[in-house]
Design a protein around this motif. Structure first.
Motif, PDB file in Angstrom:
ATOM      1  N   ASP A  94       0.673  -1.453  -0.060  1.00 27.35           N
ATOM      2  CA  ASP A  94      -0.200  -0.113  -0.457  1.00 27.35           C
ATOM      3  C   ASP A  94       0.923   1.333   0.591  1.00 27.35           C
ATOM      4  O   ASP A  94       2.227   0.897   0.144  1.00 27.35           O
ATOM      5  CB  ASP A  94      -1.316   0.030   0.879  1.00 27.35           C
ATOM      6  CG  ASP A  94      -0.533  -0.033   2.922  1.00 27.35           C
ATOM      7  OD1 ASP A  94       0.939   0.289   2.297  1.00 27.35           O
ATOM      8  OD2 ASP A  94      -0.773   0.067   3.346  1.00 27.35           O
ATOM      9  N   VAL A  95      -0.216   2.490   0.058  1.00 31.78           N
ATOM     10  CA  VAL A  95       1.111   3.150  -0.586  1.00 31.78           C
ATOM     11  C   VAL A  95       1.663   4.120   1.241  1.00 31.78           C
ATOM     12  O   VAL A  95       2.939   4.460   0.928  1.00 31.78           O
ATOM     13  CB  VAL A  95       0.062   4.945  -0.448  1.00 31.78           C
ATOM     14  CG1 VAL A  95      -0.865   4.991  -1.560  1.00 31.78           C
ATOM     15  CG2 VAL A  95      -0.947   4.892   1.146  1.00 31.78           C
ATOM     16  N   ASN A  96       1.720   3.140   2.163  1.00 31.67           N
ATOM     17  CA  ASN A  96       2.329   3.209   3.594  1.00 31.67           C
ATOM     18  C   ASN A  96       3.240   1.886   3.296  1.00 31.67           C
ATOM     19  O   ASN A  96       4.169   2.426   4.416  1.00 31.67           O
ATOM     20  CB  ASN A  96       1.981   3.311   4.967  1.00 31.67           C
ATOM     21  CG  ASN A  96       0.832   4.750   4.847  1.00 31.67           C
ATOM     22  OD1 ASN A  96       1.080   5.539   4.106  1.00 31.67           O
ATOM     23  ND2 ASN A  96      -0.639   3.802   5.017  1.00 31.67           N
ATOM     24  N   GLY A  97       3.462   1.189   2.157  1.00 29.85           N
ATOM     25  CA  GLY A  97       4.754   0.773   2.708  1.00 29.85           C
ATOM     26  C   GLY A  97       4.223  -0.765   3.243  1.00 29.85           C
ATOM     27  O   GLY A  97       4.759  -1.664   3.522  1.00 29.85           O
TER      28      GLY A  97
ATOM     29  N   ALA B  76       4.041  -9.970   5.138  1.00 28.51           N
ATOM     30  CA  ALA B  76       5.646  -9.186   6.213  1.00 28.51           C
ATOM     31  C   ALA B  76       5.138  -8.721   6.878  1.00 28.51           C
ATOM     32  O   ALA B  76       3.755  -7.468   6.736  1.00 28.51           O
ATOM     33  CB  ALA B  76       6.636  -8.598   5.187  1.00 28.51           C
ATOM     34  N   GLU B  77       5.749  -8.707   8.081  1.00 25.87           N
ATOM     35  CA  GLU B  77       5.316  -7.656   9.344  1.00 25.87           C
ATOM     36  C   GLU B  77       5.929  -6.407   9.624  1.00 25.87           C
ATOM     37  O   GLU B  77       5.692  -5.410  10.687  1.00 25.87           O
ATOM     38  CB  GLU B  77       5.490  -8.652  10.939  1.00 25.87           C
ATOM     39  CG  GLU B  77       4.905 -10.220  10.657  1.00 25.87           C
ATOM     40  CD  GLU B  77       4.571 -10.888  11.906  1.00 25.87           C
ATOM     41  OE1 GLU B  77       5.164 -10.296  13.211  1.00 25.87           O
ATOM     42  OE2 GLU B  77       4.586 -12.357  11.937  1.00 25.87           O
TER      43      GLU B  77
ATOM     44  N   GLU C  33      11.354  -0.477   6.307  1.00 27.89           N
ATOM     45  CA  GLU C  33      12.138  -0.540   7.307  1.00 27.89           C
ATOM     46  C   GLU C  33      13.399  -2.062   6.815  1.00 27.89           C
ATOM     47  O   GLU C  33      13.815  -3.043   7.681  1.00 27.89           O
ATOM     48  CB  GLU C  33      11.218  -1.358   8.436  1.00 27.89           C
ATOM     49  CG  GLU C  33      10.700  -0.162   8.940  1.00 27.89           C
ATOM     50  CD  GLU C  33       9.951  -0.043  10.198  1.00 27.89           C
ATOM     51  OE1 GLU C  33      10.246  -1.540  11.334  1.00 27.89           O
ATOM     52  OE2 GLU C  33       8.887   0.443  10.362  1.00 27.89           O
ATOM     53  N   TRP C  34      12.571  -2.296   5.304  1.00 26.17           N
ATOM     54  CA  TRP C  34      13.414  -4.050   4.929  1.00 26.17           C
ATOM     55  C   TRP C  34      15.210  -3.702   5.070  1.00 26.17           C
ATOM     56  O   TRP C  34      15.288  -2.290   4.156  1.00 26.17           O
ATOM     57  CB  TRP C  34      12.626  -4.119   3.715  1.00 26.17           C
ATOM     58  CG  TRP C  34      11.718  -5.019   3.983  1.00 26.17           C
ATOM     59  CD1 TRP C  34      10.698  -5.017   5.091  1.00 26.17           C
ATOM     60  CD2 TRP C  34      10.969  -5.442   2.706  1.00 26.17           C
ATOM     61  NE1 TRP C  34       9.702  -5.667   5.519  1.00 26.17           N
ATOM     62  CE2 TRP C  34       9.925  -5.602   3.657  1.00 26.17           C
ATOM     63  CE3 TRP C  34      11.209  -6.141   1.945  1.00 26.17           C
ATOM     64  CZ2 TRP C  34       8.513  -6.465   2.497  1.00 26.17           C
ATOM     65  CZ3 TRP C  34       9.708  -6.385   1.437  1.00 26.17           C
ATOM     66  CH2 TRP C  34       8.661  -7.172   1.701  1.00 26.17           C
ATOM     67  N   GLU C  35      16.139  -4.286   5.477  1.00 21.32           N
ATOM     68  CA  GLU C  35      17.142  -4.639   4.727  1.00 21.32           C
ATOM     69  C   GLU C  35      17.276  -5.851   3.514  1.00 21.32           C
ATOM     70  O   GLU C  35      17.350  -6.331   4.089  1.00 21.32           O
ATOM     71  CB  GLU C  35      18.419  -4.313   6.458  1.00 21.32           C
ATOM     72  CG  GLU C  35      17.971  -2.875   7.044  1.00 21.32           C
ATOM     73  CD  GLU C  35      18.762  -3.618   8.529  1.00 21.32           C
ATOM     74  OE1 GLU C  35      19.626  -4.140   8.202  1.00 21.32           O
ATOM     75  OE2 GLU C  35      18.577  -2.671   9.322  1.00 21.32           O
ATOM     76  N   GLY C  36      18.653  -4.867   3.177  1.00 22.03           N
ATOM     77  CA  GLY C  36      19.383  -6.422   2.017  1.00 22.03           C
ATOM     78  C   GLY C  36      18.633  -6.827   0.880  1.00 22.03           C
ATOM     79  O   GLY C  36      18.836  -7.752   0.685  1.00 22.03           O
ATOM     80  N   HIS C  37      17.211  -5.927   0.573  1.00 23.20           N
ATOM     81  CA  HIS C  37      16.914  -6.590  -0.828  1.00 23.20           C
ATOM     82  C   HIS C  37      16.754  -5.277  -1.609  1.00 23.20           C
ATOM     83  O   HIS C  37      16.965  -4.434  -1.669  1.00 23.20           O
ATOM     84  CB  HIS C  37      15.608  -6.951   0.132  1.00 23.20           C
ATOM     85  CG  HIS C  37      14.124  -5.169   0.359  1.00 23.20           C
ATOM     86  ND1 HIS C  37      14.024  -4.626  -0.825  1.00 23.20           N
ATOM     87  CD2 HIS C  37      14.749  -4.586   0.856  1.00 23.20           C
ATOM     88  CE1 HIS C  37      14.047  -4.093  -0.536  1.00 23.20           C
ATOM     89  NE2 HIS C  37      13.682  -3.546   0.986  1.00 23.20           N
TER      90      HIS C  37
END
Length: 100
Positions: free
Chosen positions: A17-20, A64-65, A70-74
């Motif tokens: 969504d627009v908020n990620g 995904a929670e 906030e994801w890293e390494g993708h």
């Protein structure tokens, strides 16, 4: 968008969504791209409210929670809505046929 996790040989497909926040998620594993998850945040919330969360998680998995910011390494590849929808529909059909 989609991302590949080579440690598990899994392609992850996400509708965001627009908020990620992930609203729908598909996981395809191995060279055959076998669907192992096709979860919807709305359906997950409905299952939680109905007390059927374990049943939903077992059948469709979870989204995904954390928001994607906030994801890293993708290194995601962008997809069109139509591209995601095609993957979503195919995965849902295959999962439904396995559990009927």
């Amino acid at each position: 968008m989609r991302c590949y996790w080579d440690e598990e040989d899994v392609w992850f497909y996400f509708e965001v969504d627009v908020n990620g926040w992930v609203t729908r998620q598909v996981e395809l594993q191995g060279p055959e791209l076998t669907p192992i998850a096709a979860a919807s945040l709305d359906e997950w919330q409905q299952a939680d409210e109905a007390g059927r969360l374990d049943e939903y998680d077992t059948r469709f998995g979870i989204t995904a929670e954390l928001p994607v910011s906030e994801w890293e390494g993708h290194d995601p590849e962008q997809l069109t809505f139509e591209g995601f929808e095609e993957i979503w529909q195919a995965a849902r059909r295959q999962i439904a046929s396995q559990h009927s």
